[in-house]
Design a protein around this motif. Structure first.
Motif, PDB file in Angstrom:
ATOM      1  N   PHE A 111      38.790  46.967  39.440  1.00  0.00           N
ATOM      2  CA  PHE A 111      37.879  45.832  39.575  1.00  0.00           C
ATOM      3  C   PHE A 111      38.541  44.527  39.122  1.00  0.00           C
ATOM      4  O   PHE A 111      38.132  43.448  39.546  1.00  0.00           O
ATOM      5  CB  PHE A 111      36.606  46.067  38.757  1.00  0.00           C
ATOM      6  CG  PHE A 111      35.588  46.926  39.455  1.00  0.00           C
ATOM      7  CD1 PHE A 111      34.726  46.390  40.393  1.00  0.00           C
ATOM      8  CD2 PHE A 111      35.496  48.276  39.173  1.00  0.00           C
ATOM      9  CE1 PHE A 111      33.787  47.182  41.036  1.00  0.00           C
ATOM     10  CE2 PHE A 111      34.563  49.079  39.805  1.00  0.00           C
ATOM     11  CZ  PHE A 111      33.708  48.531  40.741  1.00  0.00           C
ATOM     12  N   THR A 148      40.735  43.638  42.479  1.00  0.00           N
ATOM     13  CA  THR A 148      40.135  43.489  43.805  1.00  0.00           C
ATOM     14  C   THR A 148      38.617  43.594  43.714  1.00  0.00           C
ATOM     15  O   THR A 148      38.087  44.320  42.870  1.00  0.00           O
ATOM     16  CB  THR A 148      40.663  44.564  44.782  1.00  0.00           C
ATOM     17  OG1 THR A 148      40.080  44.347  46.068  1.00  0.00           O
ATOM     18  CG2 THR A 148      40.308  45.964  44.312  1.00  0.00           C
ATOM     19  N   ASP A 149      37.971  42.830  44.567  1.00  0.00           N
ATOM     20  CA  ASP A 149      36.517  42.944  44.678  1.00  0.00           C
ATOM     21  C   ASP A 149      36.129  43.322  46.103  1.00  0.00           C
ATOM     22  O   ASP A 149      34.974  43.193  46.496  1.00  0.00           O
ATOM     23  CB  ASP A 149      35.835  41.636  44.265  1.00  0.00           C
ATOM     24  CG  ASP A 149      36.317  40.449  45.100  1.00  0.00           C
ATOM     25  OD1 ASP A 149      37.234  40.643  45.934  1.00  0.00           O
ATOM     26  OD2 ASP A 149      35.785  39.335  44.918  1.00  0.00           O
ATOM     27  N   LYS A 150      37.121  43.804  46.856  1.00  0.00           N
ATOM     28  CA  LYS A 150      36.863  44.194  48.236  1.00  0.00           C
ATOM     29  C   LYS A 150      36.040  45.475  48.274  1.00  0.00           C
ATOM     30  O   LYS A 150      36.387  46.467  47.636  1.00  0.00           O
ATOM     31  CB  LYS A 150      38.178  44.378  48.991  1.00  0.00           C
ATOM     32  CG  LYS A 150      38.961  43.079  49.171  1.00  0.00           C
ATOM     33  CD  LYS A 150      40.250  43.317  49.934  1.00  0.00           C
ATOM     34  CE  LYS A 150      41.017  42.011  50.132  1.00  0.00           C
ATOM     35  NZ  LYS A 150      42.299  42.239  50.842  1.00  0.00           N
ATOM     36  N   ILE A 200      36.754  49.434  46.718  1.00  0.00           N
ATOM     37  CA  ILE A 200      35.891  49.979  45.667  1.00  0.00           C
ATOM     38  C   ILE A 200      35.272  51.301  46.124  1.00  0.00           C
ATOM     39  O   ILE A 200      35.225  52.284  45.369  1.00  0.00           O
ATOM     40  CB  ILE A 200      34.795  48.959  45.295  1.00  0.00           C
ATOM     41  CG1 ILE A 200      35.424  47.735  44.627  1.00  0.00           C
ATOM     42  CG2 ILE A 200      33.758  49.597  44.366  1.00  0.00           C
ATOM     43  CD1 ILE A 200      34.475  46.577  44.439  1.00  0.00           C
TER      44      ILE A 200
END
Length: 300
Positions: free
Chosen positions: A234, A237-239, A243
C-alpha cells in the motif's frame, strides 16, 4: 550502515553462491537419507531389527522415496525465501510447487500400500490415490500457466523505479527474518516428532500427522507474510488491480493452509481451488496491466 548489514546477511544466506551451496548439500543429504531409509526397510523386512513394523513408511522399499522428497521440499522452502525479494510471483509459484510436491510425496507412500482389485473405487486408500494423482497432473498444468502469466507480468514492470527498489529492500528484510524462523520451526518439529516416537513400544504418529509435519505451521507463517507484503504494498501503489492481486494471493495461501485441516477429497479440492484461484487472479491482473499500457500508448 543499516542497509550494509542487511546486504551482508542477505549475501550469507540468500545469495546465488549460498543457493548453490545449500542445493548441493541438500542433494547429498537427500541421497544419504534415501539409502538409510532403504536399508532400514530391508533390515526390518528380514527381522534383523524391529523398527515400527506397523508404520506405512517401513513396509515397502518404494516408501524410501518419501525421505529424499522431504529434503527436496526443504530446499523448495529455501527457494521460496530466496525468490521472495526477487519476484513476488515466483514466490507464490513456489508455494504452489511445495504443496504439489507434498501431494507427490504422498503418492509414493500410497504406492506401497495400494490394493489392486476390481473394487478400486470402493477402497478408501485407492480412491484417495486416484484423487491425488489427478490433482498432481492438474496442479502441474495450473502452475505452468501461472508461471507463463508471471513472465508476462514481469515484462511489463520497470525494476529501476525507486519505489520498486525500496519495496525490494523491505522484502529482503522479510526474507532474512524468515530464514531463522523456518530453521527454528524445523528443529522444533523434528524434536516434537522424535519425542512422539517410541521404538520400544512401536508407538508412532499417524501418517497424516507425518505428512503435515512442519508444513501446516509453514503455511500459517506464509499467510502472515503475505498479509505483511499486502500492507507494505500500500505504501508503493494504490492501484486497484494490484491490491486485488496481492489480496487474492493471501486468499490462495489461506486455502492451502485450510487443506491441512481436512482429509480426503476435500483437502485435494481445496489445494486445486487455491492454485486455480491464484491463476485466475493473475490472469485478470495482467489484463488490467495490458489495458493500462494500451491506454497510455493511445494517450501519447
Amino acid at each position: 550502515m543499516y542497509m550494509n548489514l542487511l546486504n551482508k546477511i542477505y549475501q550469507i544466506f540468500l545469495s546465488e553462491f549460498a543457493k548453490r551451496r545449500i542445493e548441493k548439500t541438500i542433494l547429498y543429504v537427500a541421497l544419504f537419507g534415501f539409502f538409510v531409509h532403504l536399508i532400514l526397510i530391508y533390515l526390518s523386512k528380514f527381522s534383523i531389527i524391529n523398527i515400527l513394523p506397523e508404520s506405512e513408511l517401513f513396509n515397502d522399499p518404494v516408501s524410501a522415496i518419501y525421505t529424499p522428497f522431504s529434503f527436496i521440499l526443504i530446499y523448495e522452502v529455501y527457494l521460496l525465501i530466496y525468490y521472495l525479494p526477487k519476484s513476488f510471483t515466483t514466490y507464490i509459484t513456489k508455494q504452489y510447487e511445495i504443496i504439489t510436491l507434498i501431494i507427490i510425496r504422498k503418492l509414493f507412500k500410497d504406492l506401497s500400500t495400494i490394493e489392486l482389485s476390481s473394487d478400486w473405487f470402493e477402497i478408501k486408500g485407492d480412491l484417495q490415490f486416484t484423487y491425488d494423482i489427478l490433482a498432481s497432473i492438474i496442479l502441474f498444468y495450473l502452475i505452468f500457466q501461472f508461471q507463463k502469466q508471471g513472465m508476462l507480468k514481469s515484462q511489463q514492470q520497470n525494476p529501476n523505479k525507486p519505489k520498486i527498489v525500496r519495496f525490494i529492500n523491505r522484502k529482503k528484510i522479510i526474507a532474512v527474518v524468515l530464514v531463522p524462523i523456518f530453521f527454528i520451526m524445523a528443529l522444533i518439529t523434528l524434536f516434537n516428532w522424535t519425542s512422539g516416537v517410541s521404538f520400544a513400544s512401536n508407538v508412532y504418529p499417524s501418517f497424516e500427522i507425518i505428512n503435515n509435519l512442519f508444513f501446516d505451521e509453514f503455511f500459517t507463517v506464509l499467510i502472515l507474510v503475505d498479509v505483511v507484503l499486502l500492507l507494505i504494498s500500500f505504501f508503493y501503489t494504490d492501484k486497484f488491480h494490484k491490491i486485488i492481486r496481492n489480496s487474492g494471493f493471501v486468499v490462495s495461501t489461506i486455502l492451502i493452509r485450510m487443506s491441512f485441516g481436512v482429509n480426503g477429497i476435500i483437502s485435494t479440492i481445496l489445494i486445486v481451488s487455491a492454485v486455480l484461484f491464484g491463476l485466475a487472479i493473475i490472469i485478470i491482473h495482467n489484463k488490467y496491466e495490458k489495458n493500462i499500457l494500451s491506454n497510455n500508448v493511445y494517450e501519447k
